[in-house]
Design an enzyme around this catalytic site. Structure first.
Site, PDB file in Angstrom:
ATOM      1  N   SER A   1       0.731  -1.186  -0.018  1.00 35.50           N
ATOM      2  CA  SER A   1      -0.050   0.019  -0.118  1.00 35.50           C
ATOM      3  C   SER A   1       0.917   1.490  -0.019  1.00 35.50           C
ATOM      4  O   SER A   1       0.522   2.253  -0.762  1.00 35.50           O
ATOM      5  CB  SER A   1      -0.857   0.042   1.194  1.00 35.50           C
ATOM      6  OG  SER A   1      -2.014  -0.931   1.003  1.00 35.50           O
TER       7      SER A   1
ATOM      8  N   GLU B   1      -1.743  -2.119 -16.074  1.00 34.43           N
ATOM      9  CA  GLU B   1      -1.771  -3.037 -16.930  1.00 34.43           C
ATOM     10  C   GLU B   1      -2.181  -4.603 -16.281  1.00 34.43           C
ATOM     11  O   GLU B   1      -1.380  -5.068 -15.532  1.00 34.43           O
ATOM     12  CB  GLU B   1      -0.386  -3.204 -17.760  1.00 34.43           C
ATOM     13  CG  GLU B   1      -0.433  -4.345 -18.619  1.00 34.43           C
ATOM     14  CD  GLU B   1       1.113  -4.504 -19.109  1.00 34.43           C
ATOM     15  OE1 GLU B   1       1.362  -5.259 -20.140  1.00 34.43           O
ATOM     16  OE2 GLU B   1       2.025  -3.716 -18.624  1.00 34.43           O
TER      17      GLU B   1
END
Length: 439
Positions: free
Chosen positions: A258, A280
């Site tokens: 995170s 992606e």
């Protein structure tokens, strides 16, 4: 056959090796050696099997900061037929720099040297601190995060470095060749990038530990990294695509992913030439990480939440907190009973121009931002408000229909409606799961 066959994931043993002085700083539960890859099929084939050995062990070590390699292949027995026995080291050496060490003592000497001299390349863009695990193991009182002093030896600092001029940064091309192996080992369908392409950028996360002894100083230890690629975005900006993202197993489930993702996002927001951040083909685990952090961002954005749901809305991690009304004052005298409707841009349905305006300001990709908006509406939706629930369902279904148009358009109307409803229910359940992780 079974006696002479080994699973390559189990046979490959990985270690991040620290200098002896740095090992003394570790807490009792800290371990950065002897872990295994998730995948080895890009190297050893789809079956992930190695034939011709008994008790096969592929000992691969990395200096914890500089990532210089050591490789040793050990076994108790080996078949004599060279035509059927897998060339374990020969296959693996095609995927790592050719200057790896095979002599253990020479490698350990290099680890000691690098621990004192290695420093991250690039520009520091984010740092955070945590209590040292060693202070906990020694029975010291727990230090709250807001009380952490970065200069204390009981505190560990973590730093994220951005390397923009990737291939022209001295030493980084060689460093990337050392760390890129982790992409094959931990990202499904991961592959090496093309070094001939210039627009690559990287962010690399390190643990920074203060060293003891007369020389003092600090040592850096690799945790993970992400590769980024820039695409032209009309008329004069670029769109940044997050391509690869990996945190090594010893550091997983500790919030470092995170922190790395947030540092990337904040870098994008602060860069006037970048229009938005895209991802992606995200894996399911990364998609969850991204959703949680993006949702926390929006919940903690006081102005966004107030415009979306009206004054006094509860926000996450800051902003205003709604004052709860007493039961006696919940419904003014003479007012109709029923759910109290807020005045805000979230609706439902959400105000599309308003949503799009915020999406561009926050530089979040289209599909991702609309999903986040749907999560927020669901979080604040009154289950007793039938009209709002119907408007929400239609809003989500409209997006799903547009996203899956080519498939749904081929179905009959009844089947299409059933499929949309089924998909909506699945999406709703997933939203509830994600929201439960950030509340």
């Amino acid at each position: 056959m079974t006696d002479w066959t080994a699973n390559s994931n189990e046979a490959l043993n990985l270690s991040l090796v620290r200098a002896e002085a740095d090992k003394l700083l570790l807490g009792g539960e800290e371990s950065y050696e002897d872990f295994h890859p998730t995948f080895t099929y890009p190297i050893y084939g789809e079956d992930e099997k190695l034939y011709g050995y008994k008790d096969l062990m592929i000992d691969m070590r990395f200096a914890s900061g500089s990532l210089v390699h050591y490789l040793s292949v050990k076994y108790s027995e080996k078949l004599g037929s060279s035509s059927t026995v897998d060339d374990v080291e020969g296959i693996l050496k095609e995927f790592i720099p050719e200057d790896y060490y095979t002599d253990e003592q020479t490698f350990l000497t290099r680890v000691e040297e690098d621990a004192a001299s290695f420093a991250p390349m690039g520009k520091l863009i984010h740092s955070y601190t945590r209590p040292s695990p060693s202070s906990k193991s020694k029975g010291k009182s727990v230090i709250r995060n807001e009380q952490l002093n970065p200069d204390s030896r009981d505190v560990v600092t973590y730093e994220v470095y951005h390397v923009g001029s990737t291939w022209s940064t001295p030493g980084f091309r060689e460093y990337h060749r050392r760390m890129q192996l982790f992409i094959l080992l931990y990202i499904e369908a991961g592959s090496y990038i093309n070094e001939e392409e210039e627009p690559w950028e990287f962010v690399v996360l390190y643990e920074k530990r203060k060293r003891t002894g007369p020389t003092g100083g600090v040592s850096y230890h690799f945790i993970g990294y992400s590769s980024l690629y820039n695409f032209y975005c009309f008329p004069e900006k670029v769109r940044m695509r997050l391509s690869q993202f990996v945190i090594l197993p010893p550091y997983q489930r500790q919030g470092h992913g995170s922190e790395l993702y947030t540092s990337i996002y904040n870098y994008v927001v602060a860069s006037p030439n970048i229009a938005e951040l895209t991802v992606e083909d995200p894996a399911e685990a990364f998609e969850d990480l991204r959703d949680r952090n993006d949702l926390k961002l929006l919940l903690g954005h006081a102005r966004f939440m107030e415009e979306g749901f009206g004054p006094g809305i509860v926000s996450h991690g800051g902003g205003r907190v709604e004052k709860k009304k007493t039961k006696a004052r919940a419904t003014p005298m003479g007012a109709p009973s029923g759910p109290v409707k807020r005045k805000g841009k979230m609706g439902p349905p959400a105000d599309k121009p308003w949503v799009e305006g915020w999406r561009k300001d926050l530089k979040i990709a289209g599909r991702q931002f609309y999903r986040l908006v749907e999560m927020l509406i669901l979080l604040h939706l009154d289950p007793a408000d039938i009209r709002a629930a119907r408007a929400y369902r239609l809003q989500v279904k409209e997006r799903l229909y547009r996203f899956n148009f080519e498939i749904l358009a081929q179905l009959e109307k009844q089947e299409r409606q059933e499929k949309l409803e089924e998909t909506f229910q699945g999406v709703r359940e997933d939203y509830l799961r994600i929201v439960s992780m950030v509340r």
